[in-house]
Design a protein around this motif. Structure first.
Motif: not given
Length: 373
Positions: A307-329
């Motif tokens: 799952c690719e990291i999309v957008g800039r990595v933040c100080m405390d978090q990052l965002m990834i592009r998911l192929p489908r919905a995954f459960a939180v956790g």
């Protein structure tokens, strides 16, 4: 920096991997070779005390660190084996060196003369264990010529406050396929040994790379560093002579999953805009944890899927592009194995255009280290 225990991001250290790597290295070495495990820089980010204990179980008979403070940490944790500090120490710290029974390098006559003056004014009850450092071509610290080394040794013999315990050098290209410069350094060190009145207890030239690929090197001791953590010192260049088992995994979890419409901006600077409707997951790790901004575009693992990291990595978090919905956790693996797929620390180093040594040491103190055996 406080350790962030109350979030799912953590580094998991397999201490059995460290023990196994040490045992395999000892089997690979000539018999009667002393192995000192290098646990400087908090065990290359793995945890100094815990990795020292694991290395001891594997057969390490001593330890190397970079600073006095790192050595004190080990002593106060109950590590009673020989401890060699690799960096130059301050003359005014001689009382600590004596109190804790540390060995340390001597790299110049100026230091010895200054230390002698200090000791005349501040005598100690025990002798100081010194290793004479020879600069055979690293250009860092050490005596440059055989005659300089010989004079230093003769000086030490005339000063009973010093115990000449070892002599060593450090190779700068032992991890390269071209051995020309390594051979030059090796020959320079052998020339130094020929002018000495006798040899000390420890003679060591071998870092991890030297011990893996240059067993013919002079010496009866190796300083086993990055390879004990399961990482190839040469990166992609040379094949290790036996399997190295990586000890560190870096994991976290999805803390939010959302479906964003086409045209949504992701992260600071809006450096990624969704080209279509996409599932985006947020992971609680960022550059303050040592997962640097240059990791944007790198893929991490969720249920075995990159799952690719999309957008800039933040100080405390990052965002990834998911192929489908995954459960939180759902577990996210940044380094290590996930559902049969693996991300290595070398993969991360390649993305950052650096070496895995730096990746391991960059993981900040905020990331908890969890140990399993």
């Amino acid at each position: 920096m406080v350790v962030a225990y109350h979030r799912p991001t953590k580094a998991i250290i397999d201490t059995t991997a460290i023990t196994e790597n040490i045992k395999n290295e000892i089997a690979h070495l000539p018999s009667e070779t002393f192995l000192f495990a290098v646990v400087k820089a908090n065990g290359y980010g793995h945890g100094a005390v815990q990795t020292a204990q694991a290395a001891k179980e594997g057969g390490a008979v001593g330890f190397c660190v970079a600073t006095i403070d790192e050595a004190i940490e080990l002593r106060e944790a109950g590590i009673n084996e020989p401890l060699l500090i690799l960096g130059v120490v301050n003359v005014h710290d001689i009382p600590l060196l004596a109190e804790y029974d540390f060995s340390f390098p001597v790299a110049s006559m100026d230091w010895l003369v200054e230390a002698d003056t200090y000791l005349k004014e501040n005598p100690i009850k025990t002798s100081l264990k010194v290793h004479v450092k020879v600069d055979t071509g690293m250009g860092r610290i050490g005596f440059l010529t055989p005659e300089e080394v010989r004079q230093a040794v003769l000086w030490l013999e005339d000063h009973p406050s010093f115990d000449w315990e070892g002599i060593f050098t450090h190779f700068s290209t032992a991890d390269q396929a071209d051995t020309t410069y390594w051979e030059t350094q090796h020959q320079r060190f052998k020339e130094v040994l020929t002018v000495l009145p006798y040899l000390p207890t420890y003679i060591h030239t071998g870092n991890s790379a030297t011990s893996l690929w240059h067993k013919e090197a002079v010496g009866n001791m190796v300083r086993f560093g990055i390879a004990m953590y399961g990482l190839n010192p040469s990166g992609h260049t040379l094949k290790e002579p036996f399997s190295l088992k990586p000890a560190l995994s870096l994991v976290s979890e999805l803390i939010q999953v959302k479906l964003l419409e086409k045209g949504a901006g992701i992260g600071y600077g809006e450096t990624y805009i969704t080209p279509r409707q996409e599932w985006i997951g947020t992971v609680p790790i960022g550059y303050a944890d040592g997962w640097l901004r240059k990791m944007q575009g790198f893929s991490i693992l969720v249920e075995g899927e990159p799952c690719e990291i999309v957008g800039r990595v933040c100080m405390d978090q990052l965002m990834i592009r998911l192929p489908r919905a995954f459960a939180v956790g759902t577990t996210v693996t940044l380094i290590g194995e996930n559902h049969g797929k693996r991300i290595t620390m070398q993969d991360v180093a390649d993305q950052l255009e650096t070496i895995h040594y730096e990746v391991a040491c960059t993981l900040s103190a905020r990331v908890p280290r969890e140990y399993k055996s």
